[in-house]
Design an enzyme around this catalytic site. Structure first.
Site, PDB file in Angstrom:
ATOM      1  N   TRP A 101       3.321  -8.079   9.583  1.00  0.00           N
ATOM      2  CA  TRP A 101       2.438  -8.017   8.637  1.00  0.00           C
ATOM      3  C   TRP A 101       2.944  -8.260   7.036  1.00  0.00           C
ATOM      4  CZ3 TRP A 101      -1.869  -6.171  10.659  1.00  0.00           C
ATOM      5  CH2 TRP A 101      -1.351  -6.025  11.874  1.00  0.00           C
ATOM      6  N   ASP A 171       2.621  -2.770   0.665  1.00  0.00           N
ATOM      7  CA  ASP A 171       1.638  -2.365   1.241  1.00  0.00           C
ATOM      8  C   ASP A 171       2.875  -1.337   2.416  1.00  0.00           C
ATOM      9  OD1 ASP A 171       1.076  -1.816   3.495  1.00  0.00           O
ATOM     10  OD2 ASP A 171       1.295  -3.984   4.713  1.00  0.00           O
ATOM     11  N   LYS A 195      -1.499   5.930  10.052  1.00  0.00           N
ATOM     12  CA  LYS A 195      -0.135   6.215  10.656  1.00  0.00           C
ATOM     13  C   LYS A 195       0.378   8.215   9.339  1.00  0.00           C
ATOM     14  CE  LYS A 195       0.296   1.833  10.569  1.00  0.00           C
ATOM     15  NZ  LYS A 195       0.524   0.921  11.844  1.00  0.00           N
TER      16      LYS A 195
END
Ligand code: PMP
Length: 364
Positions: A101, A171, A195
């Site tokens: 990511w 992030d 999540k």
């Protein structure tokens, strides 16, 4: 109704009391005769939902008044572009490359011709299985971007880099609200909701006010100033996802807040790591100092056995244990709503599996 033990990395397990509340209020929210999905985003009932959601997350993360909280769309992936567009046009943006990511965040920033991208540390040399030393970021950088938790590789940056006056951008998609962070250490935090926050479709951005409003001519939807000026209601926001997020925030508050949740998460992860560390059948591929609490990869070292494990586990109600396609093996994602007894049951099953297959023939 029997619930599966859902180890998905996202969209992920939600707290049962939240789902029950949603069910209770589904047909007629607060006597309105409408579900939240059917309410106008400009209605008093929805405005109450979004403002309560904001005040709850402010309390949970101790977000100071000089930060904006934005409820956006487009996933964390759109923030890979929005962050450099808002904070770094005509400037340099620095990155720490700790996983798939992070790499995507870097490659999206590189697409912007008027942003200079610099990678100051990387762990790609060893398949992102550890967190690298992070050197001092240069003073002229617009920000330093980190991925606090690497969902696919199962590592966490436990020691935040000191960046002086250079804003730290995170992030936090896969460990927001799972571990305590001092919000004031960051210039900006973003996270996809699916999540630890709620359903997919909502993206949370927490940004220090002085960092926005500099960039001219951005598309309105990508402009933090436009979104902030409109209290996240510039266009139709993901209303139902915001409602569920509000219920999740209440659930965390009622459990005692992020500190209490982190203690439970440490217990859950500890059960699995302790087992992996004593097993001579399964092992963790991650540097012990960098281990994540929320995403725990493990392998047998034999891909056929891994496949058999995932299949047998699924038949027993342990679902979504297959590792990400880029790394293989298994991965147990243990987000906030995942129950302690699910990890205990998993370890018992792993032990049975190990005893069955250890040293034996495999027929799959
Ligand atoms: N960053 C991290 C750390 C992630 O785990 C994910 C999703 N798994 C993303 C970014 C991308 O998020 P989205 O799908 O919301 O764009």
């Amino acid at each position: 109704m029997k619930r599966a033990y859902n180890f998905s990395a996202g969209p992920a397990v939600l707290p049962v009391p939240v789902l029950e509340q949603v069910q209770k209020e589904l047909i007629s929210y607060k006597g309105s005769g409408m579900s939240v999905m059917e309410l106008s985003h400009r209605s008093a009932l929805f405005e109450e939902i979004i403002s309560e959601a904001e005040s709850l997350i402010r309390d949970l993360m101790k977000i100071p008044n000089n930060y904006k909280v934005l409820f956006l769309q487009g996933g964390a992936s759109l923030q890979f572009s929005a962050v450099p567009m808002n904070l770094a046009l005509g400037k340099k943006a620095s990155f720490v490359n700790t996983g798939s990511w992070s790499k995507k965040a870097i490659s999206e920033a590189k697409k912007l011709s008027n942003v200079e991208v610099e990678v100051i540390a990387s762990s790609e040399d060893k398949n992102f299985s550890y967190i690298p030393e992070i050197p001092t970021v240069s003073k002229d950088s617009a920000y330093l971007h980190i991925t606090t938790n690497n969902t696919i590789e199962g590592t966490t940056i436990w020691h935040l880099p000191e960046t002086g006056n250079v804003p730290l951008v995170a992030d936090m998609s896969s460990n927001i609200l799972a571990s305590v962070y001092d919000t004031q250490k960051f210039g900006l935090i973003y996270a996809g909701a699916q999540k630890n926050i709620g359903p997919a479709g909502l993206t949370l951005v927490i940004v220090r006010e002085d960092l926005i409003g500099e960039a001219d001519g951005l598309p309105s939807m990508l402009d933090y100033q436009v979104q902030a000026n409109n209290d996240s209601l510039y266009n139709t926001p993901p209303t139902f996802a915001i409602y569920v997020a509000k219920l999740v925030f209440e659930w965390i508050r009622d459990l005692g807040g992020v500190e209490a949740i982190e203690a439970i998460n440490r217990k859950k992860a500890g059960i699995l790591y302790d087992y992996l560390d004593t097993s001579d059948f399964f092992r963790s591929p991650v540097d012990p100092l960098s281990r994540s609490l929320t995403n725990i990869p493990f392998v047998t070292g034999n891909s056929e056995l891994d496949t058999a494990f995932v299949k047998e586990a699924e038949a027993k109600g342990f679902v979504n244990l297959k590792g990400h396609r880029s790394v293989g093996g298994m991965r147990a994602s243990l987000y906030n709503a995942f129950p302690v007894e699910g990890v205990e049951a998993l370890v018992t099953f792993m032990d049975e599996f190990a005893r069955t297959y250890k040293g034996g023939e495999i027929h799959v």
